[in-house]
Scaffold this motif. Structure first.
Motif, PDB file in Angstrom:
ATOM      1  N   CYS A  20       0.825  -1.037  -0.092  1.00  0.00           N
ATOM      2  CA  CYS A  20      -0.264  -0.022   0.155  1.00  0.00           C
ATOM      3  C   CYS A  20       1.054   1.114  -0.317  1.00  0.00           C
ATOM      4  CB  CYS A  20      -0.425  -0.287   1.233  1.00  0.00           C
ATOM      5  SG  CYS A  20      -2.632   1.152   0.812  1.00  0.00           S
ATOM      6  N   GLY A  21       1.646   1.260  -1.279  1.00  0.00           N
ATOM      7  CA  GLY A  21       2.474   2.355  -1.267  1.00  0.00           C
ATOM      8  C   GLY A  21       1.830   2.999  -1.973  1.00  0.00           C
ATOM      9  N   PHE A  22       2.301   4.487  -3.004  1.00  0.00           N
ATOM     10  CA  PHE A  22       2.062   5.054  -4.282  1.00  0.00           C
ATOM     11  C   PHE A  22       1.004   4.638  -4.360  1.00  0.00           C
ATOM     12  CE2 PHE A  22       5.349   7.825  -2.505  1.00  0.00           C
ATOM     13  CZ  PHE A  22       4.142   8.852  -1.939  1.00  0.00           C
ATOM     14  N   ALA A  23       1.389   3.347  -4.445  1.00  0.00           N
ATOM     15  CA  ALA A  23       1.127   2.491  -6.459  1.00  0.00           C
ATOM     16  C   ALA A  23       0.146   1.543  -5.956  1.00  0.00           C
ATOM     17  CB  ALA A  23       1.866   1.659  -6.835  1.00  0.00           C
ATOM     18  N   GLY A  24       0.003   1.133  -5.190  1.00  0.00           N
ATOM     19  CA  GLY A  24      -1.005  -0.313  -4.178  1.00  0.00           C
ATOM     20  C   GLY A  24      -2.808   1.075  -3.437  1.00  0.00           C
ATOM     21  N   LEU A  25      -2.061   2.025  -2.566  1.00  0.00           N
ATOM     22  CA  LEU A  25      -2.820   3.303  -2.469  1.00  0.00           C
ATOM     23  C   LEU A  25      -4.637   3.888  -3.732  1.00  0.00           C
ATOM     24  CD1 LEU A  25      -3.616   4.575   0.397  1.00  0.00           C
ATOM     25  CD2 LEU A  25      -2.447   6.473  -0.759  1.00  0.00           C
ATOM     26  N   THR A  26      -3.294   4.097  -4.714  1.00  0.00           N
ATOM     27  CA  THR A  26      -3.380   4.863  -5.151  1.00  0.00           C
ATOM     28  C   THR A  26      -4.705   3.840  -6.350  1.00  0.00           C
ATOM     29  OG1 THR A  26      -1.735   6.248  -5.891  1.00  0.00           O
ATOM     30  CG2 THR A  26      -3.514   5.935  -7.927  1.00  0.00           C
ATOM     31  N   GLY A 114       7.081  -2.696  -3.925  1.00  0.00           N
ATOM     32  CA  GLY A 114       7.964  -1.037  -4.106  1.00  0.00           C
ATOM     33  C   GLY A 114       9.470  -1.957  -4.197  1.00  0.00           C
ATOM     34  N   ALA A 115      10.919  -1.476  -3.799  1.00  0.00           N
ATOM     35  CA  ALA A 115      11.405  -1.618  -3.794  1.00  0.00           C
ATOM     36  C   ALA A 115      12.485  -1.159  -2.080  1.00  0.00           C
ATOM     37  CB  ALA A 115      12.986  -0.679  -4.709  1.00  0.00           C
ATOM     38  N   ASP A 116      13.452  -2.163  -2.434  1.00  0.00           N
ATOM     39  CA  ASP A 116      14.890  -1.577  -1.188  1.00  0.00           C
ATOM     40  C   ASP A 116      15.826  -0.957  -0.943  1.00  0.00           C
ATOM     41  OD1 ASP A 116      15.395  -1.043   1.737  1.00  0.00           O
ATOM     42  OD2 ASP A 116      14.521  -3.808   2.100  1.00  0.00           O
ATOM     43  N   TRP A 265      23.319   5.579   3.096  1.00  0.00           N
ATOM     44  CA  TRP A 265      23.239   4.863   2.023  1.00  0.00           C
ATOM     45  C   TRP A 265      22.792   5.315   1.432  1.00  0.00           C
ATOM     46  CZ3 TRP A 265      27.646   2.940  -0.563  1.00  0.00           C
ATOM     47  CH2 TRP A 265      27.060   2.078  -1.533  1.00  0.00           C
ATOM     48  N   ALA A 266      22.295   6.266   0.311  1.00  0.00           N
ATOM     49  CA  ALA A 266      21.585   7.008  -0.390  1.00  0.00           C
ATOM     50  C   ALA A 266      22.220   6.332  -1.900  1.00  0.00           C
ATOM     51  CB  ALA A 266      21.023   8.196  -0.189  1.00  0.00           C
ATOM     52  N   ALA A 267      22.390   5.444  -2.449  1.00  0.00           N
ATOM     53  CA  ALA A 267      22.697   4.865  -3.299  1.00  0.00           C
ATOM     54  C   ALA A 267      21.861   4.207  -4.167  1.00  0.00           C
ATOM     55  CB  ALA A 267      23.925   4.708  -3.484  1.00  0.00           C
ATOM     56  N   GLY A 268      20.873   3.758  -4.378  1.00  0.00           N
ATOM     57  CA  GLY A 268      20.858   3.086  -4.785  1.00  0.00           C
ATOM     58  C   GLY A 268      19.661   1.706  -4.428  1.00  0.00           C
ATOM     59  N   ILE A 269      18.888   1.147  -5.253  1.00  0.00           N
ATOM     60  CA  ILE A 269      17.732   0.384  -4.640  1.00  0.00           C
ATOM     61  C   ILE A 269      17.591  -0.658  -5.690  1.00  0.00           C
ATOM     62  CG2 ILE A 269      15.898   2.160  -3.719  1.00  0.00           C
ATOM     63  CD1 ILE A 269      14.076   2.171  -6.172  1.00  0.00           C
ATOM     64  N   GLN A 270      16.960  -1.891  -5.362  1.00  0.00           N
ATOM     65  CA  GLN A 270      16.285  -3.175  -5.869  1.00  0.00           C
ATOM     66  C   GLN A 270      14.578  -3.442  -5.388  1.00  0.00           C
ATOM     67  OE1 GLN A 270      19.351  -5.012  -5.054  1.00  0.00           O
ATOM     68  NE2 GLN A 270      18.992  -5.841  -3.175  1.00  0.00           N
ATOM     69  N   GLY A 271      14.665  -3.824  -6.376  1.00  0.00           N
ATOM     70  CA  GLY A 271      13.299  -4.784  -6.132  1.00  0.00           C
ATOM     71  C   GLY A 271      13.033  -4.737  -4.967  1.00  0.00           C
ATOM     72  N   ASN A 272      11.757  -5.334  -4.230  1.00  0.00           N
ATOM     73  CA  ASN A 272      11.214  -6.355  -2.941  1.00  0.00           C
ATOM     74  C   ASN A 272      10.956  -7.569  -3.641  1.00  0.00           C
ATOM     75  OD1 ASN A 272      11.956  -4.590  -0.743  1.00  0.00           O
ATOM     76  ND2 ASN A 272      10.224  -4.093  -1.533  1.00  0.00           N
ATOM     77  N   LEU A 305       2.718  -3.369 -10.492  1.00  0.00           N
ATOM     78  CA  LEU A 305       3.053  -1.604 -10.871  1.00  0.00           C
ATOM     79  C   LEU A 305       3.921  -0.537 -10.032  1.00  0.00           C
ATOM     80  CD1 LEU A 305      -0.312  -0.944  -9.934  1.00  0.00           C
ATOM     81  CD2 LEU A 305      -0.017  -0.721 -11.837  1.00  0.00           C
ATOM     82  N   GLY A 306       4.700   0.351 -10.454  1.00  0.00           N
ATOM     83  CA  GLY A 306       5.473   1.753  -9.907  1.00  0.00           C
ATOM     84  C   GLY A 306       7.030   0.511 -10.013  1.00  0.00           C
ATOM     85  N   ASP A 307       7.197   0.880  -8.396  1.00  0.00           N
ATOM     86  CA  ASP A 307       8.861   1.160  -8.287  1.00  0.00           C
ATOM     87  C   ASP A 307       9.117  -1.167  -8.193  1.00  0.00           C
ATOM     88  OD1 ASP A 307       9.367   3.530  -7.536  1.00  0.00           O
ATOM     89  OD2 ASP A 307      10.489   2.908  -5.061  1.00  0.00           O
ATOM     90  N   ILE A 308       8.567  -2.033  -8.859  1.00  0.00           N
ATOM     91  CA  ILE A 308       8.861  -3.099  -8.821  1.00  0.00           C
ATOM     92  C   ILE A 308       8.719  -3.143 -10.136  1.00  0.00           C
ATOM     93  CG2 ILE A 308       6.399  -3.974  -8.321  1.00  0.00           C
ATOM     94  CD1 ILE A 308       9.868  -5.648  -7.457  1.00  0.00           C
TER      95      ILE A 308
END
Ligand SMILES: Cc1cc2nc3c(=O)[nH]c(=O)nc-3n(C[C@H](O)[C@H](O)[C@H](O)COP(=O)(O)OP(=O)(O)OC[C@H]3O[C@@H](n4cnc5c(N)ncnc54)[C@H](O)[C@@H]3O)c2cc1C
Length: 421
Positions: A20-26, A114-116, A265-272, A305-308
């Motif tokens: 229920c992040g931006f995608a799930g909530l919307t 989303g992502a982590d 560490w604000a250098a990168g993300i990867q899908g959950n 949807l979204g980051d993933i």
């Protein structure tokens, strides 16, 4: 026999939304009054507004200002069911998911999980660095920053160098914004809170491996944000990679060593990852390949949807940027398709991007124009206030921001430590 989540079977088709992040909530909101049963599953009982995590980590906002209880949002939605659970596996052949609460069958499954943080396989850095990808991590980061200053009061100058150096890795919007907020705390807040400490010894480093900050934005925004930060006192190092970190010393690619107990560490993300989706559907950084209606290639009734999600096309060969607007717009398109039983392709409308650097300073790139400075900062605040959920939260955040602006201070620097009986 595994437990089944207790949700009534009706003659309506069941849509399960994972996350229920931006995608799930919307998506869930736009499915209102559709002829479906909607089940929202998230491991937290709240939706988080990630763009303002850095303000929680720097005592500008309280966690409750940027987290909203999911149940409250959907109080008046009929045939909606919410479960707080970790979704662990999809079994597509059985139209079934496994969760920490039990199993559940779906007619349509939407992965919006989303992502982590990605540490790019640098395990030692992962062990000691501080990420900021959820509210808990933001609170922990604040706790660390404050505790280091407390410790610095009781150690010698030689020892406290590592306590007073803060290293931010990653020059995207998150890295830029938190560096700006920290340097303002150094200037306006810490000298008042810690009069015994020589705050000139506090250093904020921002380290970026590529040649410029805000790589996803215009050249002008990159240059301007660097100039703003350097003028404020941040030590910005571009074209510099972080090679190693042992909790005390940051080793840079150019051979330089920085003593620091805080590496953000604000250098990168990867899908959950949720198990069960065929490996062939995954692409770089664990993103799931989807077609133009966000359906996962191998399946008829599973969407991402979204980051993933990664919807690669001519304009975006590596997929769309992993930002809130993409998640929101994809969710709206899918909601319409599910409601109307259509297959209208997703078209991304780029509304622009922005980053704030500090008081009166921001950079904004709209599709045809760049601007920065005070007006950009006002625009940044207005857009973020508008996006925050709930009138009460908007008012609370607005009051907090006005108060900080007028007093050069705020009063949220509480050291809540983890509770152990
Ligand atoms: C610090 C930070 C700053 C950012 N700043 C900006 C910005 O200024 N502008 C911008 O546009 N974007 C920004 N972003 C990116 C933006 O927040 C993301 O693009 C957006 O949140 C993606 O939405 P999503 O719904 O795909 O995923 P998320 O919002 O991450 O939601 C995923 C949800 O899934 C849940 N979940 C995950 N795994 C499971 C599981 N196994 N079981 C159950 N639930 C699960 C999570 O709890 C979460 O609620 C920022 C991100 C961060 C971290």
């Amino acid at each position: 026999m595994p437990l089944t989540i207790n949700i009534p079977d009706t003659n309506k088709k069941r849509i399960i939304i994972v996350g229920c992040g931006f995608a799930g909530l919307t998506l869930a909101k736009y499915l209102k009054n559709s002829n479906h049963q909607v089940v929202i599953i998230d491991k937290n009982n709240f939706h988080q507004f990630q763009p303002l995590f850095y303000q929680v980590a720097t005592a500008g906002l309280e966690p409750r200002d940027i987290a909203f209880p999911i149940r409250k949002i959907f109080q008046n939605y009929k045939d909606y069911f919410i479960r707080i659970a970790n979704v662990t596996k999809v079994i597509p052949e059985q139209n079934l998911i496994e969760t920490s609460l039990g199993n559940l069958k779906y007619d349509f499954l939407i992965l919006a999980n989303g992502a982590d943080t990605s540490f790019f396989g640098l395990h030692k850095i992962q062990e000691y660095a501080k990420p900021m990808k959820n509210v808990y991590e933001s609170i922990e980061l604040l706790w660390n920053i404050l505790q280091n200053l407390e410790d610095a009061l009781t150690t010698s100058i030689d020892e406290n160098e590592e306590l007073l150096n803060i290293v931010v890795v990653g020059g995207g919007p998150t890295g830029v914004e938190i560096s700006g907020a920290l340097i303002e705390m150094k200037k306006f807040v810490f000298p008042k809170d810690y009069p015994e400490l020589n705050c000139n010894h506090i250093n904020i480093y921002l380290i970026e491996a590529s040649p410029r900050l805000l790589g996803g934005m215009s050249e002008k925004s990159s240059e301007k944000s660097k100039a703003f930060l350097e003028k404020m006192g941040v030590k910005v190092l571009t074209s510099t990679a972080v090679k190693d970190y042992d909790g005390h010393i940051v080793s840079l690619g150019n051979g330089e060593l920085i003593k620091s107990k805080t590496l953000i560490w604000a250098a990168g993300i990867q899908g959950n990852i949720i198990n069960g989706i065929n490996a062939s559907n995954f692409t770089r950084a664990n993103r799931i390949l989807v077609n133009e209606i966000n359906r996962i290639k191998d399946y008829e009734n599973i969407y991402a949807l979204g980051d993933i999600a990664c919807m690669a096309n001519e304009k975006n060969p590596g997929g769309h940027p992993q930002v809130a607007q993409v998640a929101i717009q994809q969710a709206k398109n899918l909601a319409n398709n599910l409601k109307m039983n259509t297959s209208n392709p997703f078209k991304y409308k780029d509304l622009g991007s922005m980053a704030t650097i500090g008081r009166n300073k921001a950079v904004v790139d709209l599709p045809f124009i760049h601007f920065d400075g005070f007006f950009a900062w006002l625009v940044w605040m207005l857009i973020h206030l508008r996006s925050i959920f709930g009138i009460k939260n908007k008012i609370l955040i607005f009051i907090n921001w006005v108060w900080s602006y007028l007093t050069y201070d705020q009063s949220l620097r509480l050291l809540f430590k983890p509770f152990r009986k």
